[in-house]
Write an enzyme that holds these catalytic residues in place. Sequence first.
Site, PDB file in Angstrom:
ATOM      1  N   GLU A 166       0.915  -1.342  -0.332  1.00  0.00           N
ATOM      2  CA  GLU A 166      -0.149  -0.019   0.434  1.00  0.00           C
ATOM      3  C   GLU A 166       0.841   1.453  -0.664  1.00  0.00           C
ATOM      4  N   TYR A 168       3.653   2.040   1.590  1.00  0.00           N
ATOM      5  CA  TYR A 168       3.744   2.659   3.427  1.00  0.00           C
ATOM      6  C   TYR A 168       5.539   2.387   3.841  1.00  0.00           C
ATOM      7  N   ARG A 216       2.410  -9.117   4.453  1.00  0.00           N
ATOM      8  CA  ARG A 216       1.623  -8.566   3.618  1.00  0.00           C
ATOM      9  C   ARG A 216       2.542  -8.050   2.377  1.00  0.00           C
ATOM     10  N   HIS A 254      -1.780   3.581  -1.776  1.00  0.00           N
ATOM     11  CA  HIS A 254      -2.952   4.623  -2.104  1.00  0.00           C
ATOM     12  C   HIS A 254      -2.493   6.141  -2.760  1.00  0.00           C
ATOM     13  N   GLU A 255      -1.833   6.305  -3.233  1.00  0.00           N
ATOM     14  CA  GLU A 255      -0.899   7.459  -4.324  1.00  0.00           C
ATOM     15  C   GLU A 255      -1.892   6.696  -5.661  1.00  0.00           C
ATOM     16  N   ALA A 312     -11.776  -8.236   4.560  1.00  0.00           N
ATOM     17  CA  ALA A 312     -11.913  -7.211   5.948  1.00  0.00           C
ATOM     18  C   ALA A 312     -13.510  -6.499   6.148  1.00  0.00           C
ATOM     19  N   ARG A 313     -13.746  -5.588   4.667  1.00  0.00           N
ATOM     20  CA  ARG A 313     -15.235  -4.527   4.453  1.00  0.00           C
ATOM     21  C   ARG A 313     -15.961  -6.330   5.074  1.00  0.00           C
ATOM     22  N   CYS A 336     -20.991  -6.869   1.867  1.00  0.00           N
ATOM     23  CA  CYS A 336     -20.581  -5.726   2.029  1.00  0.00           C
ATOM     24  C   CYS A 336     -20.607  -5.295   0.301  1.00  0.00           C
ATOM     25  N   GLN A 341     -18.405   3.526   2.008  1.00  0.00           N
ATOM     26  CA  GLN A 341     -19.129   5.401   2.550  1.00  0.00           C
ATOM     27  C   GLN A 341     -18.693   5.071   4.044  1.00  0.00           C
ATOM     28  N   ALA A 386     -34.586   2.805   4.817  1.00  0.00           N
ATOM     29  CA  ALA A 386     -34.168   3.429   5.938  1.00  0.00           C
ATOM     30  C   ALA A 386     -36.100   2.599   6.706  1.00  0.00           C
TER      31      ALA A 386
HETATM   32  P1  FAD Z   1     -36.272   5.449  -0.573  1.00  0.00           P
HETATM   33  O1  FAD Z   1     -35.441   4.911  -1.468  1.00  0.00           O
HETATM   34  O2  FAD Z   1     -37.414   7.222  -1.095  1.00  0.00           O
HETATM   35  O3  FAD Z   1     -37.814   5.117  -0.503  1.00  0.00           O
HETATM   36  C1  FAD Z   1     -38.926   5.628   0.032  1.00  0.00           C
HETATM   37  C2  FAD Z   1     -39.933   3.981  -0.514  1.00  0.00           C
HETATM   38  O4  FAD Z   1     -41.434   4.536   0.029  1.00  0.00           O
HETATM   39  C3  FAD Z   1     -40.182   4.529  -2.108  1.00  0.00           C
HETATM   40  O5  FAD Z   1     -39.667   2.836  -2.270  1.00  0.00           O
HETATM   41  C4  FAD Z   1     -41.806   4.434  -2.286  1.00  0.00           C
HETATM   42  O6  FAD Z   1     -42.082   3.679  -3.077  1.00  0.00           O
HETATM   43  C5  FAD Z   1     -42.313   3.971  -0.664  1.00  0.00           C
HETATM   44  N1  FAD Z   1     -43.627   4.953   0.114  1.00  0.00           N
HETATM   45  C6  FAD Z   1     -43.654   6.442  -0.281  1.00  0.00           C
HETATM   46  N2  FAD Z   1     -45.156   6.633   0.007  1.00  0.00           N
HETATM   47  C7  FAD Z   1     -45.441   5.113   0.140  1.00  0.00           C
HETATM   48  C8  FAD Z   1     -46.432   5.439   0.959  1.00  0.00           C
HETATM   49  N3  FAD Z   1     -47.719   6.926   0.753  1.00  0.00           N
HETATM   50  N4  FAD Z   1     -47.005   4.184   1.213  1.00  0.00           N
HETATM   51  C9  FAD Z   1     -46.006   3.006   0.744  1.00  0.00           C
HETATM   52  N5  FAD Z   1     -45.241   3.335   0.079  1.00  0.00           N
HETATM   53  C10 FAD Z   1     -44.844   4.249  -0.539  1.00  0.00           C
HETATM   54  N6  FAD Z   1     -27.069   6.560  -1.349  1.00  0.00           N
HETATM   55  C11 FAD Z   1     -26.271   5.823  -0.738  1.00  0.00           C
HETATM   56  O7  FAD Z   1     -25.244   6.403   0.493  1.00  0.00           O
HETATM   57  N7  FAD Z   1     -25.308   5.797  -1.928  1.00  0.00           N
HETATM   58  C12 FAD Z   1     -24.782   5.641  -3.440  1.00  0.00           C
HETATM   59  O8  FAD Z   1     -24.050   5.190  -3.801  1.00  0.00           O
HETATM   60  C13 FAD Z   1     -26.208   5.980  -3.645  1.00  0.00           C
HETATM   61  N8  FAD Z   1     -26.323   6.556  -5.034  1.00  0.00           N
HETATM   62  C14 FAD Z   1     -27.154   6.749  -5.444  1.00  0.00           C
HETATM   63  C15 FAD Z   1     -27.513   6.223  -6.499  1.00  0.00           C
HETATM   64  C16 FAD Z   1     -28.886   6.836  -7.622  1.00  0.00           C
HETATM   65  C17 FAD Z   1     -29.254   6.763  -9.214  1.00  0.00           C
HETATM   66  C18 FAD Z   1     -29.670   7.061  -6.158  1.00  0.00           C
HETATM   67  C19 FAD Z   1     -31.435   7.071  -6.909  1.00  0.00           C
HETATM   68  C20 FAD Z   1     -29.523   7.311  -5.387  1.00  0.00           C
HETATM   69  C21 FAD Z   1     -28.663   6.834  -4.987  1.00  0.00           C
HETATM   70  N9  FAD Z   1     -28.245   6.895  -3.544  1.00  0.00           N
HETATM   71  C22 FAD Z   1     -26.639   6.260  -2.731  1.00  0.00           C
HETATM   72  C23 FAD Z   1     -29.642   7.494  -2.678  1.00  0.00           C
HETATM   73  C24 FAD Z   1     -29.913   6.472  -1.697  1.00  0.00           C
HETATM   74  O9  FAD Z   1     -30.640   5.496  -2.392  1.00  0.00           O
HETATM   75  C25 FAD Z   1     -31.220   7.391  -1.229  1.00  0.00           C
HETATM   76  O10 FAD Z   1     -30.085   8.037  -0.314  1.00  0.00           O
HETATM   77  C26 FAD Z   1     -32.118   6.161  -0.088  1.00  0.00           C
HETATM   78  O11 FAD Z   1     -32.371   5.343  -0.784  1.00  0.00           O
HETATM   79  C27 FAD Z   1     -33.496   6.701   0.806  1.00  0.00           C
HETATM   80  O12 FAD Z   1     -33.871   6.655   1.055  1.00  0.00           O
HETATM   81  P2  FAD Z   1     -35.012   6.186   1.967  1.00  0.00           P
HETATM   82  O13 FAD Z   1     -35.909   4.522   2.715  1.00  0.00           O
HETATM   83  O14 FAD Z   1     -35.042   7.309   3.053  1.00  0.00           O
HETATM   84  O15 FAD Z   1     -36.400   6.546   1.190  1.00  0.00           O
HETATM   85  P1  NAP Z   2     -27.099  16.434  -4.497  1.00  0.00           P
HETATM   86  O1  NAP Z   2     -26.224  15.427  -4.247  1.00  0.00           O
HETATM   87  O2  NAP Z   2     -27.270  17.228  -3.841  1.00  0.00           O
HETATM   88  O3  NAP Z   2     -27.498  16.981  -6.343  1.00  0.00           O
HETATM   89  C1  NAP Z   2     -28.073  17.760  -6.132  1.00  0.00           C
HETATM   90  C2  NAP Z   2     -27.863  18.301  -7.732  1.00  0.00           C
HETATM   91  O4  NAP Z   2     -28.684  19.461  -7.725  1.00  0.00           O
HETATM   92  C3  NAP Z   2     -26.683  19.888  -6.977  1.00  0.00           C
HETATM   93  O5  NAP Z   2     -25.475  18.927  -7.773  1.00  0.00           O
HETATM   94  C4  NAP Z   2     -27.310  20.819  -7.452  1.00  0.00           C
HETATM   95  O6  NAP Z   2     -25.647  21.791  -7.855  1.00  0.00           O
HETATM   96  C5  NAP Z   2     -28.282  20.703  -8.507  1.00  0.00           C
HETATM   97  N1  NAP Z   2     -29.709  21.261  -7.844  1.00  0.00           N
HETATM   98  C6  NAP Z   2     -30.013  21.649  -7.092  1.00  0.00           C
HETATM   99  N2  NAP Z   2     -30.871  22.323  -6.743  1.00  0.00           N
HETATM  100  C7  NAP Z   2     -31.209  22.634  -7.702  1.00  0.00           C
HETATM  101  C8  NAP Z   2     -32.674  23.325  -8.897  1.00  0.00           C
HETATM  102  N3  NAP Z   2     -33.511  23.838  -8.680  1.00  0.00           N
HETATM  103  N4  NAP Z   2     -32.248  23.637  -9.779  1.00  0.00           N
HETATM  104  C9  NAP Z   2     -30.846  23.420 -10.701  1.00  0.00           C
HETATM  105  N5  NAP Z   2     -30.007  22.303 -10.478  1.00  0.00           N
HETATM  106  C10 NAP Z   2     -30.578  22.462  -9.086  1.00  0.00           C
HETATM  107  O7  NAP Z   2     -28.010  15.133  -4.626  1.00  0.00           O
HETATM  108  P2  NAP Z   2     -28.299  13.559  -5.221  1.00  0.00           P
HETATM  109  O8  NAP Z   2     -27.369  13.988  -6.819  1.00  0.00           O
HETATM  110  O9  NAP Z   2     -29.876  13.616  -6.377  1.00  0.00           O
HETATM  111  O10 NAP Z   2     -27.877  12.897  -4.605  1.00  0.00           O
HETATM  112  C11 NAP Z   2     -28.394  12.646  -3.317  1.00  0.00           C
HETATM  113  C12 NAP Z   2     -27.666  12.012  -2.031  1.00  0.00           C
HETATM  114  O11 NAP Z   2     -27.409  10.309  -2.919  1.00  0.00           O
HETATM  115  C13 NAP Z   2     -26.694  12.636  -2.248  1.00  0.00           C
HETATM  116  O12 NAP Z   2     -26.827  12.753  -0.646  1.00  0.00           O
HETATM  117  C14 NAP Z   2     -25.829  12.205  -1.989  1.00  0.00           C
HETATM  118  O13 NAP Z   2     -25.189  11.673  -1.116  1.00  0.00           O
HETATM  119  C15 NAP Z   2     -26.790  10.214  -2.467  1.00  0.00           C
HETATM  120  N6  NAP Z   2     -25.298   9.497  -2.804  1.00  0.00           N
HETATM  121  C16 NAP Z   2     -24.359   9.332  -3.335  1.00  0.00           C
HETATM  122  C17 NAP Z   2     -23.518   8.735  -4.263  1.00  0.00           C
HETATM  123  C18 NAP Z   2     -21.701   7.862  -4.347  1.00  0.00           C
HETATM  124  O14 NAP Z   2     -21.581   8.238  -5.165  1.00  0.00           O
HETATM  125  N7  NAP Z   2     -22.091   8.245  -2.789  1.00  0.00           N
HETATM  126  C19 NAP Z   2     -24.231   8.416  -5.832  1.00  0.00           C
HETATM  127  C20 NAP Z   2     -25.626   9.197  -5.672  1.00  0.00           C
HETATM  128  C21 NAP Z   2     -26.200   9.005  -4.895  1.00  0.00           C
HETATM  129  P3  NAP Z   2     -26.134  23.156  -8.576  1.00  0.00           P
HETATM  130  O15 NAP Z   2     -26.620  23.477  -7.160  1.00  0.00           O
HETATM  131  O16 NAP Z   2     -25.026  23.985  -8.270  1.00  0.00           O
HETATM  132  O17 NAP Z   2     -27.166  23.255  -9.485  1.00  0.00           O
HETATM  133 FE1  SF4 Z   3     -18.934  -2.284   2.746  1.00  0.00          FE
HETATM  134 FE2  SF4 Z   3     -19.551  -0.364   2.056  1.00  0.00          FE
HETATM  135 FE3  SF4 Z   3     -20.130  -1.278   4.522  1.00  0.00          FE
HETATM  136 FE4  SF4 Z   3     -17.555  -0.420   3.591  1.00  0.00          FE
HETATM  137  S1  SF4 Z   3     -19.676   1.144   4.547  1.00  0.00           S
HETATM  138  S2  SF4 Z   3     -17.959  -2.795   4.791  1.00  0.00           S
HETATM  139  S3  SF4 Z   3     -17.689  -0.434   1.463  1.00  0.00           S
HETATM  140  S4  SF4 Z   3     -20.577  -2.141   2.635  1.00  0.00           S
END
Ligand code: FAD
Ligand code: NAP
Ligand code: SF4
Length: 677
Positions: A166, A168, A216, A254-255, A312-313, A336, A341, A386
């Site tokens: 790594e 080190y 390692r 790491h780099e 590990a993870r 994992c 994150q 959630a």
């Molecule tokens: P949601 O995922 O929005 O789930 C809410 C659920 O409630 C939905 O299934 C909806 O249908 C249901 N619901 C709503 N109202 C009702 C009702 N009245 N009755 C029954 N069901 C209902 N996060 C990360 O941490 N790492 C990532 O790499 C990452 N990548 C992402 C990539 C993409 C393309 C997207 C879209 C999201 C990504 N996220 C990532 C974000 C992550 O998925 C969300 O933060 C997370 O899913 C939010 O969880 P939640 O349960 O609060 O809500």
């Molecule tokens: P986000 O990171 O908050 O990005 C939303 C983007 O939309 C911002 O970059 C903002 O950029 C733009 N925006 C916001 N309001 C706007 C408006 N009214 N008009 C035009 N542009 C607007 O949210 P997200 O990409 O939707 O992701 C949601 C969550 O999922 C994040 O918290 C993220 O951490 C998580 N996620 C994580 C990963 C991962 O790889 N770890 C991947 C996907 C998602 P400007 O304001 O500069 O335009």
């Molecule tokens: Fe694996 Fe992500 Fe958990 Fe790390 S945070 S142990 S990478 S699932």
Amino acid sequence: MTAFPNLFTPLDTGSVTLRNRIVMGSMHTGLEDRAWHTRRLAEYYATRARGGAGLIITGGHSPNRQGPLLPFGAQLVNRAQARRHRIITRAVHRAGAAIALQILHAGRYAYVPWSVSASRIKAPIDPFTPRALSGPNVDSTVDDYVHCAELARYAGYDGVEIMGGEGYLVNQFLAPRTNHRTDEWGGTPRNRRRFAVEIARRTRAALGPDFLIVFRLSMADLVEDGQTWDEIVVLARELEEAGVSMLNTDIGWHESRVPTIVTSVPRAAFVEFTAELKSHVGIPVCASNRINVPDTAEAILTRGDADLVSMARPLLADPDWPVKARSDRADEINTCIACNQACLDHAFANKTVSCLVNPRAGHETRLELLPTRRARGVAVVGAGPAGLSAAVGLAECGHGVDLFEAADRIGGQFDLARRIPGKEEFAQTLRYFTRRIDTLGVHLHLGTRATVDGLIDGGYDDVVLATGVRPRAPEIPGVDHPSVLTYADLLRQARPVGDRVAVIGAGGIGFDVCEYLTVAGSPTLHLREWKREWGVTDPRSDVRGAVTAVAPIPAARQVVLLQRKSSRFGAGLGRTTGWVHRAAVAARGVEQIGGVRYECIDDRGLTVVHTDGRRQLIEVDDIVLCTGQESVRDLETGLRDAGVGVHVIGGADVAAELDAKRAIRQGTRLAAALGRR
Ligand code: FAD
Ligand code: NAP
Ligand code: SF4
């Protein structure tokens, strides 16, 4: 009889017999750094030992004052410290696992102004320039390793792992990139190896035959001027002769600008290096990096590519991984997903390491799901991360749970995330929750939109609103034009998109959508394509560092990514993963335009105005909105007015900066809190 017979075959290392081939690889948790966290750390390891790991390797400990990663970071330099470690070794031994202490001198990666290295060459990822060790200092540093190993034995450890990869200190001596010395510790490959070999030789001489010494070894430095494959093989042989009991493998510094453990790296991507090395030595060799499921681990052993597998993870995500694999319950493993994150991102931010899919990791003594004294009837609305974590946590505590989901499948936004190329692992979390819902008897109502009246009629003691988020519709003139769709519509394939696409919003989802739009055909890259894309050579190649020019895969379509901010694109992405997304999107030719105001959308495309007033028409076929989210909490008021106990979690609670880590943690915490009532 287990489905994974090779994984569960004991291994005699000469000094200790391991009950199986599963090694919990070293991972710095942050708990090592403070004496008052010793009991918490002991429980963290003991939980993994009870879960069936064969050998646990601790987080790295420096053998002297110059080597910790951080000021006051973990070190093992005196007997008082060693006595404290006995709490850890006893707890692990009681649970039937072996444990080795990792000795890690960070060298120029130490985040301290007094860092040292083979030569005075600053690391690109560290602000401090190291001092070059003098010849006598090199010699005394070798003795510090030996002393640390002696203290480890005094503490009750079965052995030590000497961190030689790594990038080190040991690795810094091995590679011409960082070793420009002309004395006996540098200049020729043999002299560069001397530091590593002397540590192994003197440690064996001091500790005798009855002590496990793991080294390692970096299989591929993945940096320019790293070691050649031939040098690595000669080193492995010399280490064996010097008395090392086992070689653990390691990939990349790491780099390095090649991803080695993030989720887009194909599973077991580097095992061919380990397999090649194994044919050159007689001691056991352990494979590592992106091995997360029993099928992959067993296949490695069956092919004879390695004698053990290090994870590990995966054991952070599920401490019971080995027990579940052994007892035919592999489908119950909380896999994992390699997101980094809550583990590596935390480690680099100096926070206690945990896990996105298992928030109890690192908090075993603080976040407990205990059996409840009074079972309650709970409705959980929404089966995103959630709601899923709350539902299974509550059921685990003994409550009766109805889980309502409006869609015809679980997952919410996470079900969209798994459709992104390189995020296929996210499906594992949904498989885990599906199985958990089944085994715990959660009543899942798919395709059922919960209503205020229905929930009141249900007579629940508590209602958990996990209704998540909906994509934000920005106020741009023409936003309802047929060319516009949300990221959710795109990923659900509501309709096809053309060859020229603009993506509005450059957050995590904007970057993911760019990957989705530019990767053609099958989203999962074959290992060979992936290696070509990142410039990784085959083992046995004579290229130093095993890394050569990258060969990006041509993009499937022309994509423009836009944001209003003028700051760097992707600045808010994950600390240890953001650079991979930025590099991948850049390699696919995605044009990035920042500092704009969106003026209008019409038949011609998207018109933006730059900060200097310049107007630009971006001619595209389709426009995808990735402009953040808003909370969905339309049930809350009606329920509260009716006197129902309501708990709001995940995106429904706060949409801003929401990720699955917070969503799952909030669900689990709520379950733990309600469980105690
Ligand atoms: P949601 O995922 O929005 O789930 C809410 C659920 O409630 C939905 O299934 C909806 O249908 C249901 N619901 C709503 N109202 C009702 C009702 N009245 N009755 C029954 N069901 C209902 N996060 C990360 O941490 N790492 C990532 O790499 C990452 N990548 C992402 C990539 C993409 C393309 C997207 C879209 C999201 C990504 N996220 C990532 C974000 C992550 O998925 C969300 O933060 C997370 O899913 C939010 O969880 P939640 O349960 O609060 O809500
Ligand atoms: P986000 O990171 O908050 O990005 C939303 C983007 O939309 C911002 O970059 C903002 O950029 C733009 N925006 C916001 N309001 C706007 C408006 N009214 N008009 C035009 N542009 C607007 O949210 P997200 O990409 O939707 O992701 C949601 C969550 O999922 C994040 O918290 C993220 O951490 C998580 N996620 C994580 C990963 C991962 O790889 N770890 C991947 C996907 C998602 P400007 O304001 O500069 O335009
Ligand atoms: Fe694996 Fe992500 Fe958990 Fe790390 S945070 S142990 S990478 S699932």
